[in-house]
Design a protein around this motif. Structure first.
Motif, short mmCIF file in Angstrom:
data_model
loop_
_atom_site.label_atom_id
_atom_site.label_comp_id
_atom_site.label_asym_id
_atom_site.label_seq_id
_atom_site.Cartn_x
_atom_site.Cartn_y
_atom_site.Cartn_z
N CYS A 21 33.63 53.24 -17.79
CA CYS A 21 33.76 54.59 -18.21
C CYS A 21 31.41 54.04 -19.60
O CYS A 21 31.80 53.88 -19.74
N ASN A 22 31.42 55.17 -18.96
CA ASN A 22 29.94 55.10 -19.36
C ASN A 22 29.76 56.19 -20.34
O ASN A 22 28.52 56.39 -20.22
N PHE A 23 30.77 57.24 -20.40
CA PHE A 23 30.50 57.90 -21.43
C PHE A 23 31.36 57.59 -22.95
O PHE A 23 32.22 56.59 -22.43
N SER A 24 30.92 58.39 -23.66
CA SER A 24 31.63 57.45 -24.65
C SER A 24 32.64 58.64 -26.05
O SER A 24 32.25 58.65 -26.82
N CYS A 25 33.81 59.35 -24.90
CA CYS A 25 34.22 60.54 -25.68
C CYS A 25 34.07 60.26 -26.62
O CYS A 25 35.48 58.95 -27.30
N THR A 26 33.88 60.93 -27.50
CA THR A 26 35.25 61.13 -29.07
C THR A 26 37.25 61.10 -29.00
O THR A 26 37.06 60.22 -29.92
N TYR A 27 37.23 61.57 -28.06
CA TYR A 27 39.26 61.41 -28.32
C TYR A 27 39.34 60.02 -26.83
O TYR A 27 40.62 60.26 -27.17
N CYS A 28 38.45 59.34 -26.73
CA CYS A 28 39.03 58.67 -25.74
C CYS A 28 38.26 56.93 -26.11
O CYS A 28 39.03 56.21 -26.22
N LEU A 29 37.16 57.17 -25.88
CA LEU A 29 36.02 56.01 -26.55
C LEU A 29 34.83 56.03 -26.81
O LEU A 29 33.92 56.32 -26.72
N PRO A 30 35.44 56.05 -28.57
CA PRO A 30 34.46 56.92 -29.57
C PRO A 30 32.78 55.63 -30.07
O PRO A 30 32.57 56.17 -29.66
N PRO A 69 35.43 56.69 -11.98
CA PRO A 69 35.73 56.19 -10.85
C PRO A 69 33.89 55.86 -10.12
O PRO A 69 34.16 54.84 -9.42
N CYS A 70 33.48 57.06 -10.44
CA CYS A 70 31.93 57.07 -9.51
C CYS A 70 30.67 55.89 -10.02
O CYS A 70 29.92 55.88 -9.53
N LEU A 71 31.69 54.72 -11.03
CA LEU A 71 30.78 53.80 -11.30
C LEU A 71 30.63 52.43 -10.15
O LEU A 71 30.47 52.10 -10.42
N ARG A 72 32.12 53.05 -8.93
CA ARG A 72 31.74 51.53 -8.11
C ARG A 72 31.47 52.40 -6.85
O ARG A 72 31.43 53.29 -6.38
N ALA A 319 41.23 55.76 -20.50
CA ALA A 319 40.57 55.78 -19.98
C ALA A 319 41.24 54.22 -19.29
O ALA A 319 40.86 53.88 -18.39
N MET A 320 42.03 53.94 -20.21
CA MET A 320 42.58 52.18 -19.21
C MET A 320 43.59 52.40 -17.86
O MET A 320 43.56 52.05 -17.12
#
Length: 323
Positions: A21-30, A69-72, A319-320
């Motif tokens: 994922c290219n975002f770093s959301c606080t609740y998922c991938l900070p 998914p849109c990174l693919r 995200a996993m």
């Protein structure tokens, strides 16, 4: 149909095609994506075998998810491939929308039926604080384009979190007044890496439900291919409001979906202890063996997750496996 020992029927596949994922959301991938798993994600041939196997078992709906998914580069091909699978009636995608405006025409022409976009705030500054990206205006343009194209099933996912968006119900209500979309508030779920954030930020969706009912919103009957969200409509609003409350009583009673990770593991629950490896069958394009493996796994499906006991299984972050 694909059934479990509790009489539930499973007609919905959530298929992750990447955990990146290219975002770093606080609740998922900070801290952003850490690249801590192999990146040999399912290829189109393996996905074709997998979706055909699920279709033969009565699956009607496929949701393509991630990670993002849109990174693919081949995501449009995957949408088309799923849509063209005999037996599959509905293809959806869940995305953070970073390139939605540029890609939505492609997705629509490939056969996309439904679109979910993660937007945790309609305030640009708060959106950037939560995600790490100043993309809200661009994402909203993509949603408007999807509406123009005639995609009728458009949902916005907003995770409830005390520190960030607990008081933003009014913003979303104002937005859906004239916007034919469904905003779904999702209770924050605890994950292996997110215990501290969960303790500081969890909010029950019941408070939102109480407000909606007090304001004249009416609960909508759930469709057979829909997930566990409770949806509400109002005669004065074009759009709808939904609530996903995984900590509520009997949340899992209507479970109708299974998950497959981007590495080809079947997960009977988002919070299962481990996945069941389908990759050898997918790699050899063996649809009958894949069907048999899925059927054999169903005996291990439990009646419910155990989030109330703070047991999060193997899910370290959302995200996993695509949430």
């Amino acid at each position: 149909m694909l059934n479990d020992q509790f009489g539930r029927q499973f007609n919905y596949l959530r298929l992750s095609i990447t955990d990146v994922c290219n975002f770093s959301c606080t609740y998922c991938l900070p801290n952003g994506y850490q690249c801590d798993t192999p990146r040999n994600f399912l290829n189109k041939s393996e996905i074709n075998t997998l979706v055909n196997a699920f279709a033969q078992l009565g699956t009607k709906k496929v949701r393509i998810t991630g990670g993002e998914p849109c990174l693919r580069n081949d995501v449009t091909d995957i949408i088309k491939q799923c849509k063209n699978t005999p037996g599959i009636e509905k293809v959806a995608i869940t995305t953070n929308g970073f390139n939605l405006f540029n890609k939505i025409d492609e997705f629509y022409n490939a056969g996309l039926d439904a679109l979910n976009i993660s937007i945790d705030s309609l305030n640009p500054s708060m959106f950037k604080l939560i995600t790490g990206h100043d993309k809200l205006t661009h994402i909203l343009k993509g949603i408007d384009r999807a509406i123009e194209l005639g995609i009728k099933d458009i949902k916005i996912n907003a995770v409830l979190a005390k520190q960030f968006n607990k008081n933003q119900l009014k913003d979303f209500l104002d937005w859906v007044k004239l916007k034919k979309v469904t905003v779904r508030f999702i209770e924050l779920m605890e994950t292996g890496n997110g215990a501290a954030f969960f303790e500081q930020n969890h909010l029950s969706g019941l408070s939102v439900k109480t407000q909606l009912l007090a304001q004249g919103w009416l609960q909508v009957v759930r469709g057979k291919l829909n997930g566990p969200a409770e949806e509400f409509c109002h005669p004065d609003f074009e759009g709808r409001i939904g609530l996903i409350m995984p900590y509520s009583k009997d949340f899992c009673k209507s479970c109708n979906r299974l998950r497959v990770s981007s590495l080809g593991k079947l997960h009977l629950c988002l919070f299962a202890e481990h996945g069941i490896d389908l990759r050898p069958h997918l790699n050899s394009q063996d649809t009958p063996a894949t069907v048999n493996a899925i059927q054999a796994a169903m005996g291990n499906k439990t009646i419910s997750h155990e989030l109330d006991k703070r047991l999060t299984g193997a899910t370290t972050h959302l995200a996993m496996l695509g949430g």
